[in-house]
Motif scaffolding. Structure first.
Motif, PDB file in Angstrom:
ATOM      1  N   GLN A   1      55.001  45.518  37.074  1.00  0.00           N
ATOM      2  CA  GLN A   1      54.139  46.303  38.217  1.00  0.00           C
ATOM      3  C   GLN A   1      53.076  44.889  38.703  1.00  0.00           C
ATOM      4  OE1 GLN A   1      50.976  49.349  37.654  1.00  0.00           O
ATOM      5  NE2 GLN A   1      51.452  49.548  35.384  1.00  0.00           N
ATOM      6  N   VAL A   2      53.307  44.926  40.083  1.00  0.00           N
ATOM      7  CA  VAL A   2      51.746  44.198  40.752  1.00  0.00           C
ATOM      8  C   VAL A   2      50.769  44.818  40.831  1.00  0.00           C
ATOM      9  CG1 VAL A   2      51.406  43.040  42.544  1.00  0.00           C
ATOM     10  CG2 VAL A   2      53.969  42.889  41.785  1.00  0.00           C
ATOM     11  N   VAL A   3      49.423  44.436  40.339  1.00  0.00           N
ATOM     12  CA  VAL A   3      48.462  44.734  40.439  1.00  0.00           C
ATOM     13  C   VAL A   3      47.126  43.819  40.627  1.00  0.00           C
ATOM     14  CG1 VAL A   3      49.015  46.180  37.916  1.00  0.00           C
ATOM     15  CG2 VAL A   3      47.977  44.358  37.576  1.00  0.00           C
ATOM     16  N   PRO A   4      45.684  44.459  41.385  1.00  0.00           N
ATOM     17  CA  PRO A   4      45.091  43.697  42.477  1.00  0.00           C
ATOM     18  C   PRO A   4      44.375  43.804  40.800  1.00  0.00           C
ATOM     19  CG  PRO A   4      44.348  46.047  42.221  1.00  0.00           C
ATOM     20  CD  PRO A   4      46.108  46.236  41.847  1.00  0.00           C
ATOM     21  N   TRP A   5      43.868  41.845  40.772  1.00  0.00           N
ATOM     22  CA  TRP A   5      43.159  41.633  40.075  1.00  0.00           C
ATOM     23  C   TRP A   5      41.909  42.126  39.799  1.00  0.00           C
ATOM     24  CZ3 TRP A   5      38.011  39.735  39.579  1.00  0.00           C
ATOM     25  CH2 TRP A   5      37.130  40.366  39.753  1.00  0.00           C
ATOM     26  N   ASN A   6      41.145  43.283  39.575  1.00  0.00           N
ATOM     27  CA  ASN A   6      39.959  43.504  38.911  1.00  0.00           C
ATOM     28  C   ASN A   6      40.598  44.744  38.180  1.00  0.00           C
ATOM     29  OD1 ASN A   6      41.249  45.224  41.071  1.00  0.00           O
ATOM     30  ND2 ASN A   6      38.617  45.337  41.910  1.00  0.00           N
ATOM     31  N   LYS A   7      41.822  45.292  38.606  1.00  0.00           N
ATOM     32  CA  LYS A   7      42.576  46.536  37.307  1.00  0.00           C
ATOM     33  C   LYS A   7      43.334  45.557  36.414  1.00  0.00           C
ATOM     34  CE  LYS A   7      41.321  49.580  40.630  1.00  0.00           C
ATOM     35  NZ  LYS A   7      40.205  50.363  39.814  1.00  0.00           N
ATOM     36  N   LEU A   8      43.318  44.431  36.065  1.00  0.00           N
ATOM     37  CA  LEU A   8      44.060  44.384  35.372  1.00  0.00           C
ATOM     38  C   LEU A   8      43.940  44.511  33.549  1.00  0.00           C
ATOM     39  CD1 LEU A   8      46.735  42.305  34.683  1.00  0.00           C
ATOM     40  CD2 LEU A   8      45.281  39.938  34.320  1.00  0.00           C
ATOM     41  N   VAL A   9      42.829  44.199  33.825  1.00  0.00           N
ATOM     42  CA  VAL A   9      42.483  44.425  32.706  1.00  0.00           C
ATOM     43  C   VAL A   9      42.434  45.617  31.234  1.00  0.00           C
ATOM     44  CG1 VAL A   9      40.422  44.696  30.740  1.00  0.00           C
ATOM     45  CG2 VAL A   9      40.505  42.157  31.971  1.00  0.00           C
ATOM     46  N   SER A  10      42.060  46.451  32.886  1.00  0.00           N
ATOM     47  CA  SER A  10      42.479  47.927  32.112  1.00  0.00           C
ATOM     48  C   SER A  10      44.133  48.448  32.096  1.00  0.00           C
ATOM     49  CB  SER A  10      41.598  49.098  33.398  1.00  0.00           C
ATOM     50  OG  SER A  10      42.703  48.681  34.690  1.00  0.00           O
ATOM     51  N   THR A  11      45.293  47.791  32.764  1.00  0.00           N
ATOM     52  CA  THR A  11      45.788  48.383  33.042  1.00  0.00           C
ATOM     53  C   THR A  11      47.756  47.358  32.577  1.00  0.00           C
ATOM     54  OG1 THR A  11      46.408  48.430  35.473  1.00  0.00           O
ATOM     55  CG2 THR A  11      48.887  47.886  34.395  1.00  0.00           C
ATOM     56  N   ALA A  12      46.369  46.584  31.595  1.00  0.00           N
ATOM     57  CA  ALA A  12      47.548  45.423  30.573  1.00  0.00           C
ATOM     58  C   ALA A  12      47.782  45.844  29.559  1.00  0.00           C
ATOM     59  CB  ALA A  12      46.860  44.215  30.374  1.00  0.00           C
ATOM     60  N   ALA A  13      49.433  45.105  28.765  1.00  0.00           N
ATOM     61  CA  ALA A  13      49.608  46.094  27.728  1.00  0.00           C
ATOM     62  C   ALA A  13      49.266  48.074  27.170  1.00  0.00           C
ATOM     63  CB  ALA A  13      48.975  45.763  26.324  1.00  0.00           C
ATOM     64  N   GLY A  14      50.180  48.361  28.953  1.00  0.00           N
ATOM     65  CA  GLY A  14      49.759  49.663  28.546  1.00  0.00           C
ATOM     66  C   GLY A  14      48.716  50.754  28.255  1.00  0.00           C
TER      67      GLY A  14
ATOM     68  N   THR B   1      41.702  50.384  26.390  1.00  0.00           N
ATOM     69  CA  THR B   1      40.993  51.302  26.198  1.00  0.00           C
ATOM     70  C   THR B   1      40.301  51.655  24.863  1.00  0.00           C
ATOM     71  OG1 THR B   1      41.959  53.065  28.732  1.00  0.00           O
ATOM     72  CG2 THR B   1      41.224  54.225  26.513  1.00  0.00           C
ATOM     73  N   LEU B   2      41.860  52.013  24.053  1.00  0.00           N
ATOM     74  CA  LEU B   2      41.827  51.685  22.897  1.00  0.00           C
ATOM     75  C   LEU B   2      40.755  50.736  21.939  1.00  0.00           C
ATOM     76  CD1 LEU B   2      43.162  53.321  19.996  1.00  0.00           C
ATOM     77  CD2 LEU B   2      44.979  50.804  20.062  1.00  0.00           C
ATOM     78  N   LEU B   3      40.749  49.823  21.994  1.00  0.00           N
ATOM     79  CA  LEU B   3      39.959  48.428  22.035  1.00  0.00           C
ATOM     80  C   LEU B   3      38.507  48.887  22.253  1.00  0.00           C
ATOM     81  CD1 LEU B   3      42.340  45.253  23.112  1.00  0.00           C
ATOM     82  CD2 LEU B   3      42.264  46.045  20.872  1.00  0.00           C
ATOM     83  N   CYS B   4      38.815  49.305  23.076  1.00  0.00           N
ATOM     84  CA  CYS B   4      36.331  49.745  23.312  1.00  0.00           C
ATOM     85  C   CYS B   4      36.235  51.097  23.004  1.00  0.00           C
ATOM     86  CB  CYS B   4      36.824  49.655  25.150  1.00  0.00           C
ATOM     87  SG  CYS B   4      37.019  47.328  25.109  1.00  0.00           S
ATOM     88  N   GLN B   5      36.922  51.382  22.064  1.00  0.00           N
ATOM     89  CA  GLN B   5      36.609  53.409  21.490  1.00  0.00           C
ATOM     90  C   GLN B   5      35.548  52.841  20.629  1.00  0.00           C
ATOM     91  OE1 GLN B   5      39.585  55.966  20.367  1.00  0.00           O
ATOM     92  NE2 GLN B   5      40.339  54.444  20.966  1.00  0.00           N
TER      93      GLN B   5
END
Length: 349
Positions: A166-179, A183-187
């Motif tokens: 999917q094409v995403v805006p740059w400021n949504k990339l970190v939250s979108t990447a690798a599914g 969110t898991l890494l930052c728990q």
């Protein structure tokens, strides 16, 4: 306009800066610290000073790579960059079963030393409970038009992975990447026992051996199947174009960073056999990564350091004499000793 982005969202931006800040945009824009223009700093003796190329330039040099040792930054100014492709980025999450792991690593290693500046790859080795098997999740990101991205990614797409693009805006990339793994890494309140190494060389055989050892570990210790390997292979053109002596950061020639994170059902509790086995495996893997890394010995980006590495493996032997001098000048009583503490004298340890 945008600034450089770190690879996950939970660290503060200034906190990332003081270690230097690697991420998917290092090929185009360099390190996060390369964008720092000036900083307002509270020093160990309570003074408030400005640091920039023209004010307290020695402190400014040290803040960008060893800043946690030299003061507390209360405000910072960064330069921004024009958006590439209007800020639109192709995010491709690709899943590969175990029988395609060697093909995957061969393709990844073929980019060693020639990763396009707009391409960044994060590779996870994880256990999939649905398939009851170890697998690869490859997050391939291209900071440019989709058609161009598909041409660059053609060798990996030829392996016919399960793909979600999917094409995403740059400021949504970190939250979108690798599914959305961010969110898991930052728990919070999770125990991750982590070991890292820098890579100047990408070795398919080393990565495959890592996959095989993780697969065996998952089979023997089901309670440790929350563990993972995280391999970041980011382009370094803009980062490497900055002169080595411009800042304290010593690893501008790095082409990747690899980590094992051991996580067990007990939270890595003392006496947990799976946690103890995981720690032993982590040390073994880190040694194997260092052996084929392209560096003379283990080296690690300081923001990823565990703390058991030698000083020179974190800060670089050529940087340490100057850093020790800065520590002696700005923090002689070692007030800022919490994070990978620097000495006030350096004799080659």
């Amino acid at each position: 306009m945008k600034t450089e982005s770190p690879s996950i969202s939970c660290p503060g931006y200034v906190g990332v800066t003081v270690g230097s800040g690697v991420g998917r945009f290092t090929g185009l824009f360099g390190l996060v610290a390369d964008a720092l223009v000036s900083a307002r700093v509270v020093t160990a003796d309570g003074r408030v000073v400005q640091a920039s190329r023209s004010q307290n330039a020695d402190l400014f040099w040290g803040l960008r790579g060893a800043g946690a040792n030299l003061g507390v930054i209360t405000s910072a100014t960064y330069k921004a960059h024009k958006l590439v492709n209007q800020g639109q980025i192709l995010n491709a999450d690709l899943i590969f079963p175990a029988n395609k792991s060697r093909q995957y690593f061969d393709v990844l290693a073929s980019f060693s030393g020639r990763m396009p500046a707009k391409l960044a790859v994060t590779t996870l080795i994880v256990y999939d409970p649905a398939a009851q098997a170890t697998q690869i999740i490859g997050n391939w990101v291209y900071i440019g038009p989709k058609e161009e991205a598909l041409r660059v990614m053609a060798p990996i797409l030829a392996l016919k992975p399960v793909a979600n693009m999917q094409v995403v805006p740059w400021n949504k990339l970190v939250s979108t990447a690798a599914g959305g793994v961010d969110t898991l890494l930052c728990q919070k309140n999770l125990s991750h026992n982590t070991y890292w190494a820098n890579l100047r060389n990408l070795s398919a055989s080393t990565f495959q051996a890592t996959f095989d050892k993780m697969d065996g570990f998952f089979q023997k210790y089901p309670e440790a199947r929350g563990s993972s390997i995280n391999l970041e292979t980011f382009p370094n053109q803009a980062m490497a174009a900055v002169p080595d002596d411009a800042s304290a950061y010593p690893w501008r020639d790095a082409r990747g960073h690899i980590q094992i994170g051991v996580m067990t059902d007990s939270g890595n509790a003392a006496g947990d056999p799976a946690a103890e086995a995981g720690d032993g495996l982590a040390r073994e893997l880190r040694d194997s990564w260092a052996a084929t890394s392209g560096y003379a010995e283990l080296s690690v980006y300081v923001n990823y350091a565990r703390g058991d590495e030698k000083l020179r493996q974190r800060y670089g032997s050529r940087k340490l004499p100057r850093l020790a001098g800065l520590k002696r000048k700005w923090d002689p009583r070692n007030v800022f000793a919490y994070n990978n503490a620097l000495p006030t004298e350096y004799h080659g340890e």
